[in-house]
Design a protein around this motif. Structure first.
Motif, PDB file in Angstrom:
ATOM      1  N   GLU A 150       5.117   0.533  -9.599  1.00  0.00           N
ATOM      2  CA  GLU A 150       5.409  -0.781  -9.816  1.00  0.00           C
ATOM      3  C   GLU A 150       6.589  -0.988 -10.627  1.00  0.00           C
ATOM      4  O   GLU A 150       7.448  -1.795 -10.521  1.00  0.00           O
ATOM      5  N   GLU A 163       0.835  -1.060  -0.088  1.00  0.00           N
ATOM      6  CA  GLU A 163      -0.056   0.021   0.009  1.00  0.00           C
ATOM      7  C   GLU A 163       0.894   1.133   0.008  1.00  0.00           C
ATOM      8  O   GLU A 163       1.957   1.340   0.756  1.00  0.00           O
ATOM      9  N   GLU A 168       2.500  -6.289  -6.312  1.00  0.00           N
ATOM     10  CA  GLU A 168       1.451  -5.269  -6.825  1.00  0.00           C
ATOM     11  C   GLU A 168       1.283  -4.231  -5.755  1.00  0.00           C
ATOM     12  O   GLU A 168       1.428  -4.152  -4.513  1.00  0.00           O
ATOM     13  N   ALA A 169       0.989  -2.923  -6.279  1.00  0.00           N
ATOM     14  CA  ALA A 169       1.065  -1.586  -5.600  1.00  0.00           C
ATOM     15  C   ALA A 169      -0.481  -1.121  -5.556  1.00  0.00           C
ATOM     16  O   ALA A 169      -1.227  -1.294  -6.322  1.00  0.00           O
ATOM     17  N   LYS A 170      -0.730  -0.957  -4.253  1.00  0.00           N
ATOM     18  CA  LYS A 170      -2.254  -0.573  -4.174  1.00  0.00           C
ATOM     19  C   LYS A 170      -2.124   1.151  -3.880  1.00  0.00           C
ATOM     20  O   LYS A 170      -1.529   1.384  -2.762  1.00  0.00           O
ATOM     21  N   ILE A 171      -2.740   2.126  -4.688  1.00  0.00           N
ATOM     22  CA  ILE A 171      -2.433   3.358  -4.403  1.00  0.00           C
ATOM     23  C   ILE A 171      -3.541   3.883  -3.569  1.00  0.00           C
ATOM     24  O   ILE A 171      -4.760   3.554  -3.975  1.00  0.00           O
ATOM     25  N   ARG A 231       0.070   4.339 -10.212  1.00  0.00           N
ATOM     26  CA  ARG A 231       0.486   2.919  -9.813  1.00  0.00           C
ATOM     27  C   ARG A 231       1.455   2.086 -10.645  1.00  0.00           C
ATOM     28  O   ARG A 231       2.395   1.446 -10.354  1.00  0.00           O
ATOM     29  N   ARG A 249      -3.945   5.507 -11.856  1.00  0.00           N
ATOM     30  CA  ARG A 249      -3.601   4.482 -12.670  1.00  0.00           C
ATOM     31  C   ARG A 249      -1.938   4.533 -13.189  1.00  0.00           C
ATOM     32  O   ARG A 249      -1.106   3.446 -12.998  1.00  0.00           O
TER      33      ARG A 249
END
Length: 141
Positions: free
Chosen positions: A40, A6, A51-54, A36, A33
């Motif tokens: 990544e 995150e 995976e990156a959660k923004i 993100r 997007r």
């Protein structure tokens, strides 16, 4: 990709900017997007394949999140209070504006998770109300 990292993104002019200090990675873009993807790509450069959660952060969004949390707590309190009065699930859903599925989920949670504060006043049973008569001319209800 194994875990999800995150990352908070804030507005800087017309761009969103994110920083992952534990990996030394920055990302930016005009859309979330793009941020993100940028984060990544930066993680891939340092050998982290995840995976990156923004999570966008602005004062207005924080206010919105606080209001959503308050609404969720108030909904849980209302559902619990109506259930204690033996109100049907469909009536609870209609009264609160929640779906029957959401009402069931709220009632299925353990009591300590509901964050419901019991009313010290004893519950009074209200007399049953008769629905209004339906006229032939007035069918709007």
């Amino acid at each position: 990709m194994s875990d999800v990292i995150e990352c908070q993104a804030s507005r800087r002019g017309r761009l969103w900017v994110a920083h992952l200090p534990e990996h030394g990675v920055y990302g930016s873009g005009r859309t979330l997007r793009l941020v993100r993807a940028s984060v990544e790509n930066g993680l891939a450069l340092v050998g982290v394949t995840t995976e990156a959660k923004i999570i966008p952060v602005t004062p207005e969004l924080e206010t919105l999140r606080a209001a959503e949390d308050a609404r969720t707590t108030a909904l849980a309190n209302a559902v619990e209070a109506l259930a204690l009065r033996r109100t049907s699930l469909s009536d609870i859903a209609l009264a609160t504006g929640a779906s029957v599925k959401q009402v069931k989920l709220l009632l299925a949670r353990p009591a300590e998770d509901r964050r419901v504060h019991a009313d010290p006043a004893p519950l009074r049973r209200e007399p049953a109300r008769q629905p209004p008569c339906r006229d032939e001319e007035n069918t709007s209800w």
